[in-house]
Design an enzyme around this catalytic site. Structure first.
Site, PDB file in Angstrom:
ATOM      1  N   LEU A   4       0.977  -1.319  -0.178  1.00 42.30           N
ATOM      2  CA  LEU A   4      -0.031  -0.046   0.033  1.00 42.30           C
ATOM      3  C   LEU A   4       0.840   1.377  -0.004  1.00 42.30           C
ATOM      4  O   LEU A   4       2.318   1.407   0.407  1.00 42.30           O
ATOM      5  CB  LEU A   4      -0.647  -0.111   1.249  1.00 42.30           C
ATOM      6  CG  LEU A   4      -0.445  -0.168   2.506  1.00 42.30           C
ATOM      7  CD1 LEU A   4       0.080   1.185   3.142  1.00 42.30           C
ATOM      8  CD2 LEU A   4      -1.290  -0.661   3.523  1.00 42.30           C
ATOM      9  N   HIS A  31      14.154  -3.369   4.638  1.00 40.13           N
ATOM     10  CA  HIS A  31      14.493  -2.304   4.266  1.00 40.13           C
ATOM     11  C   HIS A  31      14.157  -1.248   5.519  1.00 40.13           C
ATOM     12  O   HIS A  31      13.121  -1.326   6.102  1.00 40.13           O
ATOM     13  CB  HIS A  31      13.741  -1.708   2.951  1.00 40.13           C
ATOM     14  CG  HIS A  31      14.440  -0.325   2.771  1.00 40.13           C
ATOM     15  ND1 HIS A  31      14.063   1.063   3.034  1.00 40.13           N
ATOM     16  CD2 HIS A  31      15.341  -0.002   1.398  1.00 40.13           C
ATOM     17  CE1 HIS A  31      14.585   2.170   2.485  1.00 40.13           C
ATOM     18  NE2 HIS A  31      15.374   1.300   1.491  1.00 40.13           N
TER      19      HIS A  31
END
Length: 240
Positions: free
Chosen positions: A22, A126
């Site tokens: 998203l 990440h």
């Protein structure tokens, strides 16, 4: 003799439902917006469980540098595809992941054959994805050793019925009033498949009802006496 971690190409997670990526515009990355956008999906699943698999998975973004370079891709994928990681990442995002995966080697891969940089990012996310990982772990998701074939980001999973926001959600009657200054934040869903509306608002339980402020009911386009599905926005240990 020493034990060497080994990677196997697998499709064990096929048939499960996936929480996909998203995107929240940078101007809106504040307050409760991120948690609302992510966790709203859980209430929809709770309301319509037959539309989803028995397990929910989420593939988390793996490690890459500020230039978009993935150490894992450089050490593995690049040997089979003459393209940059950013291009491979784009192709997977538009639905070509299975095609690319079919061209990867099927035999087991000893991790010692990879570069040290590549080995060090296996199963890591990440930095920008750390908050999402923490949030999903708070909902019951866990890492079981599966990683993405391109950037080695972890695939986390949870049995659908054990996800906190699904398991703890309740069907309640809406009441409109004053929740109180210390009322916790709730995810509240109008229980509709068409015209689905989910919001976050302060609320409290009262005799089988969920008391919300008038503006919360207005966002849901609902009136007192309507049925809603609701759950605290966060687990008690996660806080609000």
């Amino acid at each position: 003799y020493r034990e060497i971690p080994t990677l196997f190409l697998a499709n064990d997670l096929t048939g499960n439902s996936e929480l996909c990526s998203l995107f929240l515009h940078s101007d809106s990355r504040n307050g409760l917006n991120g948690r609302l956008l992510s966790k709203a999906r859980m209430l929809f699943i709770a309301e319509f469980p037959k539309l989803f698999g028995n397990k929910i998975i989420a593939e988390m973004r793996g490690m890459s540098d500020e230039n978009g370079r993935s150490p894992f891709w450089e050490s593995l994928g690049r040997h089979f595809f003459k393209m940059e990681f950013s291009q491979a990442d784009y192709l997977t995002g538009v639905g070509n992941k299975a095609f690319i995966a079919e061209l990867m080697p099927k035999f087991p891969l000893y991790s010692c054959f990879l570069s040290e940089d590549a080995r060090n990012v296996i199963g890591r996310v990440h930095a920008d994805t750390e908050p999402a990982l923490t949030m999903l772990k708070g909902e019951g998701f866990s890492y079981q050793g599966y990683v993405d074939i391109f950037d080695a980001g972890p695939a986390i999973e949870c049995e659908t019925g054990k996800i906190r926001a699904i398991k703890d959600s309740q069907a309640l009657v809406l009441a409109i009033g004053t929740p109180g200054d210390d009322a916790p934040q709730f995810l509240i869903y109008n229980r509709k498949r068409e015209d689905c509306r989910i919001t976050v608002g302060a609320a409290r339980f009262a005799a089988g009802t969920l008391v919300v402020a008038p503006q919360t009911a207005k966002r849901l386009r609902m009136s007192a006496g309507d049925n809603v599905r609701a759950v605290p926005l966060s687990a008690a240990r996660e806080g609000v």
